[in-house]
Design a protein around this motif. Structure first.
Motif, short mmCIF file in Angstrom:
data_model
loop_
_atom_site.label_atom_id
_atom_site.label_comp_id
_atom_site.label_asym_id
_atom_site.label_seq_id
_atom_site.Cartn_x
_atom_site.Cartn_y
_atom_site.Cartn_z
N ALA A 1 0.18 -1.39 -4.55
CA ALA A 1 1.22 -1.85 -3.62
C ALA A 1 2.60 -1.92 -4.27
O ALA A 1 3.58 -2.18 -3.59
N GLU B 1 6.80 -8.28 6.04
CA GLU B 1 6.59 -6.88 5.68
C GLU B 1 5.83 -6.76 4.36
O GLU B 1 4.91 -5.93 4.24
N LEU B 2 6.20 -7.59 3.40
CA LEU B 2 5.52 -7.54 2.11
C LEU B 2 4.07 -7.98 2.25
O LEU B 2 3.15 -7.39 1.66
N GLU C 1 -7.43 -1.11 2.09
CA GLU C 1 -7.59 0.26 1.61
C GLU C 1 -8.50 0.32 0.39
O GLU C 1 -9.37 1.19 0.28
N ALA D 1 -2.67 -4.50 3.77
CA ALA D 1 -3.13 -3.12 4.01
C ALA D 1 -3.72 -2.52 2.74
O ALA D 1 -4.74 -1.80 2.79
N THR D 2 -3.11 -2.82 1.60
CA THR D 2 -3.64 -2.31 0.33
C THR D 2 -4.99 -2.93 0.01
O THR D 2 -5.89 -2.25 -0.49
N GLU E 1 2.18 -7.76 4.92
CA GLU E 1 1.42 -6.71 5.61
C GLU E 1 1.11 -5.55 4.68
O GLU E 1 0.03 -4.94 4.75
N LEU E 2 2.05 -5.22 3.78
CA LEU E 2 1.81 -4.15 2.80
C LEU E 2 0.65 -4.52 1.89
O LEU E 2 -0.26 -3.70 1.65
N VAL E 3 0.66 -5.75 1.37
CA VAL E 3 -0.40 -6.18 0.47
C VAL E 3 -1.74 -6.24 1.21
O VAL E 3 -2.77 -5.79 0.68
#
Length: 325
Positions: free
Chosen positions: A11, A31-32, A42, A38-39, A34-36
């Motif tokens: 990330a 936003e941060l 994944e 999602a990672t 949601e990025l983490v």
């Protein structure tokens, strides 16, 4: 095995940021976060609940205490609590008390040694106060537990729905098979049913038993072996289990439901929609109760310790009908 450093590297954030996201720290921007998240999905990263729990004196586990796994309502509750908790990243530790306060105390003390995030407790049915001490989030379900908030259906109002349904069908000779008088839940349901009928000018007959199939069958036979002009034309019960036992009693006496007798239960357990005739009943929103209880436990800022009573609903099926002239 994927670890927190792998998530941070993928990330392109710090390990501390990933840790704060896992801890649901509100200082991380949307936003941060949601990025983490999602990672994490994944990489299929599964953080060690025990290790993180020991660092903050909590694990990502919820203790669920119920009195009887053979009771279909409590089994449904456990199923929904586990499913909802799992979606939120929590595991559930299940304990069964057999409605014994001593076992309840022992089981809860054992759960507390596992450092759970919180406890969801269906107390023993006679409403004994909590005899353990803990600062973790605790919520009672279905039955009141002194000093803790309650999430439950409105038993009194639900029983009133059953009474009004039978009145609307034209029944006057009505009986009610109650649970044990020592049980607060039983008293609330009985009072809701009784007071609704009395307000309409109908005096029901009350037979006290337990919430099980056997009580419905035994008490049903006592009520139904009377002469036709004196026996009830409709019987409500404090549980679906009683109602199913009552259906057996009616069948043994060659009484047809609903032609000769209307029957209405309470709970809407899965079996209520599978038997013949399908059972008219008062439905508890068990999945909603489970969701509210889990949300209370895992919330960073639990709501004040106040009771929350949810609405019951009338489910009309094939076991009730208008009184024939």
């Amino acid at each position: 095995m994927v670890n927190i450093k792998d998530v941070a590297a993928r990330a392109n954030v710090s390990v501390g940021t990933v840790s704060r996201v896992l801890a649901k720290n509100e200082t991380v921007g949307r936003e941060l976060r949601e990025l983490v998240e999602a990672t994490i999905r994944e990489l299929n990263f599964r953080p060690s609940g025990v290790a993180r729990g020991l660092r903050r004196s909590r694990t990502d586990m919820i203790g669920l205490v119920i009195p009887d796994i053979t009771n279909p309502f409590f089994a449904e509750l456990a199923k929904h609590v586990e499913a909802i908790a799992s979606q939120a990243g929590f595991s559930v530790l299940l304990s069964i008390t057999n409605d014994d306060p001593k076992i309840e105390l022992s089981q809860i003390e054992t759960l507390l040694r596992s450092y759970p995030t919180g406890l969801i407790v269906v107390p023993t049915q006679f409403g004994a106060p909590a005899k353990w001490q803990s600062d973790i989030a605790t919520v009672a379900v279905d039955r009141r537990l002194k000093n803790y908030p309650l999430i439950s259906v409105d038993h009194y109002a639900g029983a009133g729905l059953a009474a009004r349904h039978l009145l609307q069908l034209g029944h006057k000779r009505i009986a009610y098979i109650a649970g044990p008088n020592e049980s607060p839940v039983s008293r609330e349901r009985r009072n809701g049913f009784l007071e609704t009928l009395i307000a309409a000018g109908v005096q029901p007959e009350i037979a006290e038993g337990h919430f099980d199939y056997q009580s419905g069958e035994i008490l049903g036979k006592r009520l139904l072996t009377r002469p036709e002009n004196t026996r009830p034309t409709a019987i409500a019960t404090a549980s679906d289990q009683q109602a199913i036992g009552l259906l057996r009693a009616a069948s043994d006496l060659d009484l047809k439901v609903p032609e000769n007798l209307s029957i209405i239960g309470f709970d809407d357990i899965p079996l209520a929609n599978l038997i013949t005739p399908r059972l008219t009943t008062i439905s508890q929103p068990v999945e909603q109760i489970a969701a509210r209880a889990v949300a209370f436990i895992i919330s960073d800022n639990p709501a004040p310790a106040t009771d929350e009573l949810l609405d019951a609903t009338l489910v009309v099926r094939n076991s009730t009908a208008a009184l024939s002239s």
